[in-house]
Scaffold this motif. Structure first.
Motif, PDB file in Angstrom:
ATOM      1  N   MET A  50       0.927  -1.300  -0.021  1.00  0.00           N
ATOM      2  CA  MET A  50       0.040  -0.076   0.141  1.00  0.00           C
ATOM      3  C   MET A  50       0.908   1.305  -0.062  1.00  0.00           C
ATOM      4  N   MET A  51       1.940   1.369   0.765  1.00  0.00           N
ATOM      5  CA  MET A  51       3.127   2.339   0.952  1.00  0.00           C
ATOM      6  C   MET A  51       3.472   2.440  -0.525  1.00  0.00           C
ATOM      7  N   LEU A  52       3.893   1.693  -1.366  1.00  0.00           N
ATOM      8  CA  LEU A  52       4.405   1.864  -2.854  1.00  0.00           C
ATOM      9  C   LEU A  52       3.329   2.452  -3.491  1.00  0.00           C
ATOM     10  N   LEU A  53       2.245   1.691  -3.630  1.00  0.00           N
ATOM     11  CA  LEU A  53       0.849   2.303  -4.233  1.00  0.00           C
ATOM     12  C   LEU A  53       0.525   3.778  -4.065  1.00  0.00           C
ATOM     13  N   THR A  54       0.425   4.264  -2.710  1.00  0.00           N
ATOM     14  CA  THR A  54       0.201   5.552  -2.491  1.00  0.00           C
ATOM     15  C   THR A  54       1.227   6.382  -3.007  1.00  0.00           C
ATOM     16  N   GLU A  55       2.707   5.990  -2.950  1.00  0.00           N
ATOM     17  CA  GLU A  55       3.672   7.036  -3.481  1.00  0.00           C
ATOM     18  C   GLU A  55       3.622   7.164  -4.955  1.00  0.00           C
ATOM     19  N   ARG A  56       3.107   5.972  -5.513  1.00  0.00           N
ATOM     20  CA  ARG A  56       3.025   6.117  -7.226  1.00  0.00           C
ATOM     21  C   ARG A  56       1.706   6.862  -7.386  1.00  0.00           C
ATOM     22  N   LYS A  57       0.675   6.734  -6.518  1.00  0.00           N
ATOM     23  CA  LYS A  57      -0.574   7.684  -7.013  1.00  0.00           C
ATOM     24  C   LYS A  57       0.032   9.261  -6.791  1.00  0.00           C
ATOM     25  N   LEU A  58       0.464   9.340  -5.636  1.00  0.00           N
ATOM     26  CA  LEU A  58       0.696  10.851  -5.417  1.00  0.00           C
ATOM     27  C   LEU A  58       1.803  11.312  -6.538  1.00  0.00           C
ATOM     28  N   GLU A  59       2.797  10.435  -6.909  1.00  0.00           N
ATOM     29  CA  GLU A  59       3.698  10.797  -8.087  1.00  0.00           C
ATOM     30  C   GLU A  59       2.815  11.400  -9.486  1.00  0.00           C
ATOM     31  N   ARG A  60       1.804  10.308  -9.545  1.00  0.00           N
ATOM     32  CA  ARG A  60       1.029  10.424 -10.764  1.00  0.00           C
ATOM     33  C   ARG A  60       0.071  11.894 -10.796  1.00  0.00           C
ATOM     34  N   ILE A  61      -0.315  12.028  -9.541  1.00  0.00           N
ATOM     35  CA  ILE A  61      -1.146  13.233  -9.457  1.00  0.00           C
ATOM     36  C   ILE A  61      -0.192  14.548  -9.432  1.00  0.00           C
ATOM     37  N   LYS A  62       1.067  14.544  -8.937  1.00  0.00           N
ATOM     38  CA  LYS A  62       2.007  15.501  -8.907  1.00  0.00           C
ATOM     39  C   LYS A  62       2.324  15.851 -10.325  1.00  0.00           C
ATOM     40  N   GLN A  63       2.494  14.840 -11.357  1.00  0.00           N
ATOM     41  CA  GLN A  63       2.884  14.906 -12.712  1.00  0.00           C
ATOM     42  C   GLN A  63       1.673  15.639 -13.195  1.00  0.00           C
ATOM     43  N   GLU A  64       0.666  15.064 -13.281  1.00  0.00           N
ATOM     44  CA  GLU A  64      -0.499  15.680 -13.998  1.00  0.00           C
ATOM     45  C   GLU A  64      -0.816  17.178 -13.492  1.00  0.00           C
ATOM     46  N   ASP A  65      -0.401  17.512 -12.085  1.00  0.00           N
ATOM     47  CA  ASP A  65      -0.676  18.924 -12.056  1.00  0.00           C
ATOM     48  C   ASP A  65       0.351  19.753 -12.602  1.00  0.00           C
ATOM     49  N   ASP A  66       1.614  19.156 -12.936  1.00  0.00           N
ATOM     50  CA  ASP A  66       2.784  19.892 -13.423  1.00  0.00           C
ATOM     51  C   ASP A  66       2.805  19.766 -14.983  1.00  0.00           C
ATOM     52  N   GLY A  67       1.425  18.987 -15.285  1.00  0.00           N
ATOM     53  CA  GLY A  67       1.303  19.162 -16.975  1.00  0.00           C
ATOM     54  C   GLY A  67       2.632  18.288 -17.693  1.00  0.00           C
ATOM     55  N   GLU A  68       2.752  17.164 -16.986  1.00  0.00           N
ATOM     56  CA  GLU A  68       3.567  16.158 -18.097  1.00  0.00           C
ATOM     57  C   GLU A  68       3.017  15.661 -19.073  1.00  0.00           C
ATOM     58  N   PRO A  69       3.655  15.299 -20.154  1.00  0.00           N
ATOM     59  CA  PRO A  69       2.973  14.803 -21.399  1.00  0.00           C
ATOM     60  C   PRO A  69       2.667  13.273 -20.713  1.00  0.00           C
ATOM     61  N   GLU A  70       1.525  12.799 -21.807  1.00  0.00           N
ATOM     62  CA  GLU A  70       0.748  11.751 -21.618  1.00  0.00           C
ATOM     63  C   GLU A  70       2.095  10.463 -21.564  1.00  0.00           C
ATOM     64  N   SER A  71       2.708  10.423 -22.277  1.00  0.00           N
ATOM     65  CA  SER A  71       3.928   9.662 -22.421  1.00  0.00           C
ATOM     66  C   SER A  71       4.769   9.331 -21.219  1.00  0.00           C
ATOM     67  N   VAL A  72       4.783  10.337 -20.476  1.00  0.00           N
ATOM     68  CA  VAL A  72       5.503  10.396 -19.269  1.00  0.00           C
ATOM     69  C   VAL A  72       4.683   9.651 -18.378  1.00  0.00           C
ATOM     70  N   LYS A  73       3.502  10.217 -18.295  1.00  0.00           N
ATOM     71  CA  LYS A  73       2.395   9.474 -17.355  1.00  0.00           C
ATOM     72  C   LYS A  73       2.119   8.239 -17.357  1.00  0.00           C
ATOM     73  N   GLY A  74       2.299   7.605 -18.681  1.00  0.00           N
ATOM     74  CA  GLY A  74       2.050   6.169 -19.110  1.00  0.00           C
ATOM     75  C   GLY A  74       3.007   5.465 -18.449  1.00  0.00           C
ATOM     76  N   THR A  75       4.492   5.830 -17.989  1.00  0.00           N
ATOM     77  CA  THR A  75       5.444   5.204 -17.607  1.00  0.00           C
ATOM     78  C   THR A  75       5.210   4.948 -16.076  1.00  0.00           C
ATOM     79  N   LEU A  76       4.391   5.796 -15.464  1.00  0.00           N
ATOM     80  CA  LEU A  76       4.145   5.465 -13.832  1.00  0.00           C
ATOM     81  C   LEU A  76       3.356   4.372 -13.446  1.00  0.00           C
TER      82      LEU A  76
END
Length: 450
Positions: A424-450
């Protein structure tokens, strides 16, 4: 939204490889089958199936498939909790020839130990997506609920009890696991105490239908607990209820509800059941002797452990050791005493280190969710993780308290909990990282690697 204040990413410290593609769906499916068979004992219900040892076969097959995917999983094995358990297992393996009864440990008890500790690795390595986490929880909690409802149904319809205890000069019935299950009354109470925090935190904030289901199940679980007459499970439930009360914003209402439930429940208990629970207070009633005997039994076990304190008697040999020492084969009264009896003082320290690593991992998870609550938009996206974290906090401390009165070296609960917490810790970290990159406007290709 701002999540810059969130703690340093545990997952990032392990490297981005933990965000690689999940293990094949077949492995996750087999793990669900293993979970179902382990807890519900499906193979024992089908004539002839148990002869092929399906549980051990599943352990071997899943382990083999995980080895084929080791390249993408090895980073997870670098987590502090995995390292702590790995050191404990290495110690047990190396000292196997040095324990008092290595033959008994290897020949008679190793299979149960293996089936228990693999829950940590299977959960950590296989439960690797948000969807899988939810499905695994559904299967795990569903099987535990079935283990309670089945004997209760048999009790109501057929007068089934499953166990008994000697009180007041007579044998008194106690509800235990169903005929195909392998748990006694205290273990059934432990299952009930495990279910309550998860059902509460995962259902109480949902729609009215799920709330209605929760309160209905809670009533059934509490009545089943009364029928088990398990004092240890009752204390464990009090730990859970304390955490629920502590976190609630409606404390006066909870006190009122608790009073009504207590009065109603007490009025429905038999005199034997009342005496059983009153014995916890030290009152001179039926069952008080067994309550004090439980404490003296723990002291006796600690004395027994000192007969072979360095490396212990061997995994799973508490029954044998107590038979030779006291003339009766009996399971341990306490995990903490059991550890010294079976794996010695060094093994006790290593197991405590494993539990401490679970606590530290869990503490980081708590810090993470507390930061989440401060941001309403983020809290909404991670509501499930926050609720699950609260359930696990109550469950963790309940396990710590109940382990005083319950064995556990070759039992699944600490291993599954540790794996679930790390996953759960790893999944929460991954989800936070994904949300952060969405807020930062990362390209979809980068989002797909998370």
């Amino acid at each position: 939204m701002n999540i810059a204040a969130a703690p340093a990413k545990f997952g990032a410290r392990l490297g981005q490889k933990i965000y690689s593609a999940p293990v094949p769906s077949l492995v996750f499916f087999l793990y669900l089958v293993f979970t179902l068979d382990f807890f519900v004992r499906v193979s024992a219900r089908i004539p002839g199936v148990s002869q092929i040892r399906p549980t051990l076969l599943l352990v071997g097959l899943i382990s083999l498939l995980l080895l084929f995917n080791l390249g993408r999983l090895k980073e997870k094995l670098q987590s502090p909790t995995a390292k702590a358990l790995g050191i404990l297992l290495l110690y047990i393996f190396i000292t196997m020839p040095l324990v008092k009864w290595p033959g008994s440990a290897l020949r008679d008890n190793s299979q149960e130990f293996i089936k228990a500790f693999v829950f940590f690795y299977f959960t950590l390595l296989i439960v690797d997506t948000d969807k899988r986490l939810k499905w695994f929880l559904i299967f795990f909690l569903g099987t535990q609920l079935f283990r309670v409802l089945e004997p209760l149904y048999l009790n109501i319809t057929q007068g089934y009890w499953g166990s008994s205890t000697f009180m007041g000069g007579a044998s008194q019935y106690r509800l235990a696991g169903a005929p195909h299950d392998v748990i006694n009354s205290n273990e059934l109470g432990f299952v009930i105490a495990t279910l309550v925090p998860f059902l509460h935190y995962l259902l109480i904030k949902k729609g009215w239908l799920l709330k209605l289901i929760y309160f209905a199940l809670l009533g059934v679980l509490l009545w089943a607990l009364v029928l088990t007459m398990s004092r240890g499970a009752f204390i464990a439930l009090l730990v859970v209820l304390w955490f629920i009360f502590k976190q609630s914003s409606k404390k006066p209402l909870l006190i009122a509800i608790g009073f009504v439930v207590a009065v109603a429940g007490w009025s429905q208990m038999s005199d034997v059941q009342k005496d059983r629970y009153l014995s916890l207070t030290g009152a001179d009633v039926r069952g008080s002797g067994s309550a004090s005997g439980r404490l003296s039994g723990i002291v006796d076990e600690l004395k027994l452990a000192m007969d072979y304190p360095l490396f212990g008697h061997g995994v799973g040999t508490t029954n044998e050791a107590k038979y030779h020492k006291f003339g009766r084969a009996q399971a341990s009264h306490s995990l903490y005493a059991e550890l010294v009896i079976e794996i010695g003082i060094v093994g006790f320290i290593l197991f405590m280190r494993f539990l401490h690593s679970i606590y530290m991992n869990f503490k980081r998870l708590q810090e993470q969710t507390e930061k989440i609550v401060e941001d309403e938009a983020l809290a909404e996206k991670l509501a499930f993780e926050t609720d699950l974290s609260n359930a696990m906090r109550a469950c963790f401390w309940m396990y710590v308290v109940y382990s005083i009165n319950y064995w556990g070296l070759s039992v699944y609960y600490w291993y599954l909990f540790g794996g679930l917490c790390a996953a759960m810790m790893l999944l929460t970290e991954r989800k936070l990282e994904r949300i952060k990159q969405e807020d930062d406007g990362e390209p979809e290709s980068v989002k797909g690697t998370l």
